[in-house]
Design a protein around this motif. Structure first.
Motif, PDB file in Angstrom:
ATOM      1  N   PHE A 221     -12.939  -0.214  -7.446  1.00  0.00           N
ATOM      2  CA  PHE A 221     -10.995   0.640  -7.745  1.00  0.00           C
ATOM      3  C   PHE A 221     -10.863   0.814  -9.123  1.00  0.00           C
TER       4      PHE A 221
ATOM      5  N   ARG B 203      -8.667   4.629   5.714  1.00  0.00           N
ATOM      6  CA  ARG B 203      -6.319   4.854   5.738  1.00  0.00           C
ATOM      7  C   ARG B 203      -6.075   6.125   4.245  1.00  0.00           C
ATOM      8  N   ASP B 204      -7.250   6.430   3.380  1.00  0.00           N
ATOM      9  CA  ASP B 204      -6.920   7.143   2.672  1.00  0.00           C
ATOM     10  C   ASP B 204      -5.232   6.647   1.373  1.00  0.00           C
ATOM     11  N   VAL B 205      -5.522   4.911   1.600  1.00  0.00           N
ATOM     12  CA  VAL B 205      -4.377   4.555   0.947  1.00  0.00           C
ATOM     13  C   VAL B 205      -5.184   4.017  -0.336  1.00  0.00           C
ATOM     14  N   ILE B 206      -3.687   3.682  -1.092  1.00  0.00           N
ATOM     15  CA  ILE B 206      -4.110   2.919  -2.562  1.00  0.00           C
ATOM     16  C   ILE B 206      -3.485   1.460  -2.546  1.00  0.00           C
ATOM     17  N   PRO B 207      -3.476   0.354  -3.258  1.00  0.00           N
ATOM     18  CA  PRO B 207      -2.937  -0.552  -2.742  1.00  0.00           C
ATOM     19  C   PRO B 207      -2.243  -0.671  -4.391  1.00  0.00           C
TER      20      PRO B 207
ATOM     21  N   ARG C 235      -2.421   7.236  -0.722  1.00  0.00           N
ATOM     22  CA  ARG C 235      -3.003   8.154  -2.387  1.00  0.00           C
ATOM     23  C   ARG C 235      -2.087   9.369  -2.701  1.00  0.00           C
TER      24      ARG C 235
ATOM     25  N   PHE D 148       1.231  -1.051   0.065  1.00  0.00           N
ATOM     26  CA  PHE D 148       0.246  -0.036  -0.243  1.00  0.00           C
ATOM     27  C   PHE D 148       1.120   0.744   0.458  1.00  0.00           C
TER      28      PHE D 148
ATOM     29  N   PRO E 296      -9.511   4.301  -4.804  1.00  0.00           N
ATOM     30  CA  PRO E 296     -10.428   3.493  -4.422  1.00  0.00           C
ATOM     31  C   PRO E 296     -11.609   4.812  -4.691  1.00  0.00           C
TER      32      PRO E 296
ATOM     33  N   LEU F  36     -12.135  -4.063   1.768  1.00  0.00           N
ATOM     34  CA  LEU F  36     -10.876  -3.987   1.168  1.00  0.00           C
ATOM     35  C   LEU F  36     -11.251  -1.958   1.017  1.00  0.00           C
TER      36      LEU F  36
ATOM     37  N   ARG G 211     -11.720  -0.579   4.246  1.00  0.00           N
ATOM     38  CA  ARG G 211     -10.224   0.074   4.594  1.00  0.00           C
ATOM     39  C   ARG G 211      -9.225   1.375   4.021  1.00  0.00           C
ATOM     40  N   SER G 212      -9.583   1.026   2.319  1.00  0.00           N
ATOM     41  CA  SER G 212      -8.670   1.777   2.065  1.00  0.00           C
ATOM     42  C   SER G 212      -8.983   3.823   1.572  1.00  0.00           C
TER      43      SER G 212
END
Length: 583
Positions: free
Chosen positions: A431, A391-395, A352, A349, A414, A384, A387-388
């Motif tokens: 996504f 937490r302001d994240v990108i896989p 973003r 991860f 996301p 998924l 939670r993305s």
């Protein structure tokens, strides 16, 4: 159909390194997409549908939507089949002699004549003419309507892919008080669903009460998985109904269905979609010059040495090495290009904010769960996604879209689901699959401006096909809305110009040449240039009260040259200059 034959001459060896995997992928997609989509548009023709409701006639709203579908299909999917069925009419026309069911247009390829026939129903006196021609009768059976549509699909000789029925009505309880007819319609709808025929409801708001789908239609229609079981509010205006029809017009078909591995033993199924793609003109069609019929091209390869036809097994691939040709079999080339099984592999991860705009390589794709391949995929995918977002994240993932293709690294951006006030889905949850660049992909490119006139091109084709005197006006949505801007902010813009610029200011004029320094002694030499090389006597301008007509840059240049300390606003500059000259 006529036939053309094209022949390619060459040796028995081909070039190694050509992009044959792209061709294989296209062929794989073509195999699953070569079937024609079939759509039957069913319109309720009861008296209530031909009466004014909120300044609109529901029946005409439906006809407008049908015409829009036909026009769009002719341009984008001219091989798809379209049929139109009226029900609740006095007259009947169908292969099973069902009463009050009238097949207006058989399931066939759309053409200009179909559109012209439907446009007659949009005339002012068309409702009265419709009643005289077709009549109205409320003694219909929706079971018979569905039977008729099923027979139309069965009787069509053309190979069909997705089969759908789009039902237009403003009656939320068509068989009120008749449980037998209700049971028959619901049973038939389930039977159609089992054989792959989907029923979609395009409901219109009745004039006297709210449309209640729970009375009948919730047991008849099948909701798409991506709609979350939420039926949009009934349409009241043409734009609302057309928006829903356009979203349902095309069957959502995935580019690929892949496994998504999160960790060892943790896997879910996902589908990849294209949400948008560049619009292009339709490809040309080869026609026989004598008969004007479409021709079919046959291609064969001929050996340059022997003159005999080459079979696929005779064609080899080679690579030059040390001045010699190293021959490879197709299987060996495929094995060298294999980097693993198709799918997505989670690598980790990133925040973003680490995803930059200049990473853009190609249009993004969209990722959505596929429950059919792996049970429980929707739940895991939703977890998924949530939670993305939280937490302001990108896989970051490794993507192998299909066999024998090189892997790419992608970022999964996301996106939350968004609904409008009518419960129409604006953005789906899922996504965005963003392709990440390699180092050599980051370079400066020069783009040549080329005018695009696709809408005008298609409007001209439409006018030609429908024998119109002139095409419809094309509204360029990229142009600024000048009238709206003037109406809402015109006065504020004018006041801003009056404060900042003089009355004779020309924004299109060439910039003035570099100004000379102004003598700060306060004498008659205090001159500056106000554009186009015109010198201005600042003392004279101050005494005559014309400083407000000068631009801010001119005033600033004088103040700087004269060593006057003041604010940067135009009013401050003018006041300081007046004090400097004792005005």
């Amino acid at each position: 159909m006529s036939h053309w034959s094209s022949t390619f001459w060459g040796s028995t060896a081909g070039l190694l390194g050509e992009d044959d995997e792209a061709e294989a992928g296209d062929a794989e997609q073509q195999t699953s997409w070569d079937n024609k989509d079939s759509l039957i548009l069913v319109i309720d023709c009861s008296k209530e549908m031909l009466l004014y409701s909120r300044d609109e006639i529901p029946f005409q709203l439906c006809v407008k939507c049908v015409i829009s579908i036909l026009k769009h299909k002719i341009i984008s999917s001219d091989k798809d089949l379209i049929g139109v069925v009226f029900y609740a009419t006095e007259k009947s026309k169908n292969s099973s002699d069902f009463k009050h069911v009238y097949i207006y247009q058989q399931l066939d390829l759309p053409d200009a004549q179909c559109i012209l026939d439907l446009e007659k129903f949009l005339e002012d006196d068309s409702c009265d003419d419709f009643g005289n021609t077709f009549g109205h009768n409320s003694g219909f059976s929706l079971n018979d309507v569905l039977w008729t549509c099923s027979n139309m699909f069965s009787n069509s000789r053309q190979k069909k892919g997705h089969k759908r029925i789009m039902l237009f009505t403003n009656n939320d309880n068509p068989h009120a008080g008749n449980l037998a007819l209700q049971r028959q319609a619901k049973t038939k709808s389930r039977d159609l669903n089992e054989i792959g025929i989907a029923i979609e409801l395009m409901h219109i708001q009745p004039p006297d009460h709210a449309f209640d789908s729970s009375l009948f239609y919730q047991d008849v229609i099948q909701m798409d998985d991506d709609e979350g079981g939420i039926l949009p509010d009934p349409a009241e205006k043409f734009e609302e109904l057309l928006t829903r029809v356009q979203k349902k017009e095309h069957k959502k078909r995935p580019l690929a269905t892949l496994p998504f591995m999160l960790a060892d033993g943790v896997e879910l199924g996902v589908s990849v979609y294209n949400l948008c793609r560049p619009a292009t003109k339709s490809s040309y069609v080869n026609l026989d010059s004598h008969t004007n019929k479409e021709v079919k091209i046959h291609t064969k390869y001929i050996c340059a040495d022997t003159g005999r036809d080459l079979m696929p097994t005779d064609i080899k691939l080679y690579q030059m090495f040390g001045g010699e040709k190293v021959i490879f079999e197709k299987e060996e080339v495929a094995e060298m290009k294999s980097f693993g099984s198709p799918g997505l592999l989670l690598m980790g991860f990133k925040p973003r904010s680490s995803l930059k705009n200049y990473f853009h390589l190609r249009p993004a794709q969209f990722l959505y769960p596929n429950e059919k391949n792996i049970s429980g995929s929707t739940t895991l995918f939703s977890a998924l996604l949530n939670r993305s977002l939280a937490r302001d994240v990108i896989p970051i993932c490794r993507l192998i879209p299909r066999a024998n293709t090189a892997p790419r690294f992608v970022a999964l951006l996301p996106q939350e689901e968004e609904l409008d006030k009518h419960n129409n889905q604006i953005t789906p949850p899922g996504f965005h699959l963003i392709f990440l660049p390699f180092t050599d992909d980051l370079r400066k490119l020069k783009y040549e401006e080329t005018p695009k006139a696709l809408q005008k091109h298609y409007k001209n084709l439409e006018a030609l096909a429908l024998d119109r005197d002139e095409p419809e006006e094309v509204i360029d949505l990229t142009e600024p809305k000048v009238e709206s801007i003037d109406r809402q902010a015109g006065e504020a813009i004018k006041e801003f110009k009056d404060v900042v610029f003089p009355d004779d200011y020309n924004p299109d004029a060439k910039p003035a040449p570099k100004r000379k320094a102004v003598d700060s002694s306060g004498g008659a030499a205090k001159r500056t240039k106000a554009g186009d090389g015109v010198e201005v006597n600042m003392r004279e301008e101050a005494q005559q009260g014309r400083l407000s007509k000068l631009t801010v840059p001119v005033l600033k240049d004088f103040v700087k040259a004269a060593g006057i300390k003041c604010g940067s606003k135009k009013a401050d500059l003018i006041e300081a200059i007046k004090e400097h000259f004792g005005v």
